[in-house]
Design a protein around this motif. Structure first.
Motif, PDB file in Angstrom:
ATOM      1  N   PHE A  73       0.789  -1.224   0.000  1.00  0.00           N
ATOM      2  CA  PHE A  73       0.000   0.000   0.000  1.00  0.00           C
ATOM      3  C   PHE A  73       0.825   1.280   0.000  1.00  0.00           C
ATOM      4  CE2 PHE A  73      -2.755  -3.181   2.055  1.00  0.00           C
ATOM      5  CZ  PHE A  73      -3.754  -3.201   1.094  1.00  0.00           C
ATOM      6  N   LEU A  74       1.962   1.266   0.649  1.00  0.00           N
ATOM      7  CA  LEU A  74       2.761   2.479   0.757  1.00  0.00           C
ATOM      8  C   LEU A  74       3.235   3.017  -0.590  1.00  0.00           C
ATOM      9  CD1 LEU A  74       3.704   4.424   2.935  1.00  0.00           C
ATOM     10  CD2 LEU A  74       5.832   3.148   3.033  1.00  0.00           C
ATOM     11  N   PRO A  75       3.696   2.170  -1.524  1.00  0.00           N
ATOM     12  CA  PRO A  75       4.128   2.735  -2.813  1.00  0.00           C
ATOM     13  C   PRO A  75       3.006   3.476  -3.543  1.00  0.00           C
ATOM     14  CG  PRO A  75       4.911   0.501  -2.630  1.00  0.00           C
ATOM     15  CD  PRO A  75       4.009   0.746  -1.468  1.00  0.00           C
ATOM     16  N   TRP A  76       1.797   2.935  -3.496  1.00  0.00           N
ATOM     17  CA  TRP A  76       0.694   3.563  -4.199  1.00  0.00           C
ATOM     18  C   TRP A  76       0.394   4.934  -3.609  1.00  0.00           C
ATOM     19  CZ3 TRP A  76      -3.951   5.875  -4.073  1.00  0.00           C
ATOM     20  CH2 TRP A  76      -4.673   5.896  -5.260  1.00  0.00           C
ATOM     21  N   ILE A  77       0.336   5.020  -2.297  1.00  0.00           N
ATOM     22  CA  ILE A  77       0.024   6.286  -1.633  1.00  0.00           C
ATOM     23  C   ILE A  77       1.117   7.313  -1.887  1.00  0.00           C
ATOM     24  CG2 ILE A  77      -0.289   7.360   0.637  1.00  0.00           C
ATOM     25  CD1 ILE A  77      -1.515   4.631   1.512  1.00  0.00           C
ATOM     26  N   VAL A  78       2.367   6.895  -1.760  1.00  0.00           N
ATOM     27  CA  VAL A  78       3.488   7.819  -1.945  1.00  0.00           C
ATOM     28  C   VAL A  78       3.539   8.331  -3.389  1.00  0.00           C
ATOM     29  CG1 VAL A  78       6.018   7.969  -1.978  1.00  0.00           C
ATOM     30  CG2 VAL A  78       4.846   6.895  -0.052  1.00  0.00           C
ATOM     31  N   TYR A  80       1.065   8.463  -5.615  1.00  0.00           N
ATOM     32  CA  TYR A  80      -0.098   9.302  -5.913  1.00  0.00           C
ATOM     33  C   TYR A  80       0.049  10.694  -5.309  1.00  0.00           C
ATOM     34  CZ  TYR A  80      -4.907  10.538  -6.910  1.00  0.00           C
ATOM     35  OH  TYR A  80      -6.029  11.148  -7.406  1.00  0.00           O
ATOM     36  N   LEU A  81       0.561  10.778  -4.096  1.00  0.00           N
ATOM     37  CA  LEU A  81       0.741  12.083  -3.464  1.00  0.00           C
ATOM     38  C   LEU A  81       1.945  12.835  -4.030  1.00  0.00           C
ATOM     39  CD1 LEU A  81      -0.064  11.209   0.257  1.00  0.00           C
ATOM     40  CD2 LEU A  81      -1.544  12.341  -1.425  1.00  0.00           C
ATOM     41  N   HIS A  82       2.959  12.115  -4.452  1.00  0.00           N
ATOM     42  CA  HIS A  82       4.172  12.757  -4.979  1.00  0.00           C
ATOM     43  C   HIS A  82       3.920  13.425  -6.327  1.00  0.00           C
ATOM     44  CE1 HIS A  82       8.412  13.455  -5.686  1.00  0.00           C
ATOM     45  NE2 HIS A  82       8.322  12.831  -6.839  1.00  0.00           N
ATOM     46  N   TYR A  83       3.203  12.755  -7.205  1.00  0.00           N
ATOM     47  CA  TYR A  83       2.975  13.294  -8.547  1.00  0.00           C
ATOM     48  C   TYR A  83       1.664  14.069  -8.574  1.00  0.00           C
ATOM     49  CZ  TYR A  83       6.876  10.494 -10.063  1.00  0.00           C
ATOM     50  OH  TYR A  83       8.122   9.970 -10.201  1.00  0.00           O
ATOM     51  N   ASN A  84       1.739  15.311  -8.147  1.00  0.00           N
ATOM     52  CA  ASN A  84       0.589  16.192  -8.217  1.00  0.00           C
ATOM     53  C   ASN A  84       0.564  16.894  -9.574  1.00  0.00           C
ATOM     54  OD1 ASN A  84       2.662  18.029  -7.979  1.00  0.00           O
ATOM     55  ND2 ASN A  84       2.232  18.508  -5.840  1.00  0.00           N
ATOM     56  N   LYS A  85      -0.411  17.765  -9.796  1.00  0.00           N
ATOM     57  CA  LYS A  85      -0.560  18.405 -11.112  1.00  0.00           C
ATOM     58  C   LYS A  85       0.654  19.241 -11.491  1.00  0.00           C
ATOM     59  CE  LYS A  85      -5.551  18.486 -11.143  1.00  0.00           C
ATOM     60  NZ  LYS A  85      -6.759  19.275 -11.311  1.00  0.00           N
ATOM     61  N   LYS A  86       1.226  19.924 -10.513  1.00  0.00           N
ATOM     62  CA  LYS A  86       2.402  20.761 -10.784  1.00  0.00           C
ATOM     63  C   LYS A  86       3.588  19.896 -11.234  1.00  0.00           C
ATOM     64  CE  LYS A  86       5.372  24.091  -8.464  1.00  0.00           C
ATOM     65  NZ  LYS A  86       5.662  24.771  -7.185  1.00  0.00           N
TER      66      LYS A  86
END
Length: 131
Positions: A73-78, A80-86
């Motif tokens: 689960f941790l890779p998915w969360i990290v 998804y949060l790391h690659y934001n629109k900016k």
């Protein structure tokens, strides 16, 4: 390593756009799957190198669950949060004219999710011969 992961996210993002899927979610799922498999094979191989047995023989059930949760689960969360629109927009500009975009097809990039488990299983099989 960060450049490779950034480039893979960029390519998976473009593939998701071509397939009319949710680009950020699709790219996150594929990349997290690859990272999860690499992590779990690394744990198993490291366990073999340290104890001469796969599947973490000297750990408790709770420790195995924690290792599994971290790997699953941790890779998915990290990601998804790391690659934001900016950050995605910066990647689109950075890798837009990259030479690897034409050198490797979408199928070759997507086949990485089959190459990682194959290499991991072959390594485990080779290591098992030295048991």
């Amino acid at each position: 390593m960060k450049k490779i992961i950034d480039y893979l996210f960029y390519r998976y993002y473009l593939i998701s756009i071509k397939n009319e899927e949710f680009p950020r979610f699709g790219a996150t799922c594929i990349l997290a799957e690859i990272i999860m498999m690499a992590y779990l094979f690394a744990v198993l191989i490291l366990s073999f190198l340290l104890t001469r047995d796969f599947f973490l023989p000297n750990t408790s059930g709770r420790a195995r669950i924690i290792i599994g949760i971290i790997g699953s689960f941790l890779p998915w969360i990290v990601i998804y949060l790391h690659y934001n629109k900016k950050r995605i927009n910066a990647l689109l500009e950075k890798y837009q004219n990259n030479r690897y975009n034409t050198k490797y097809s979408d199928k070759a990039v997507l086949s990485l999710s089959y190459i990682v488990p194959t290499v991991g299983l072959i390594l485990m099989l080779l290591l098992y011969q030295f048991r």
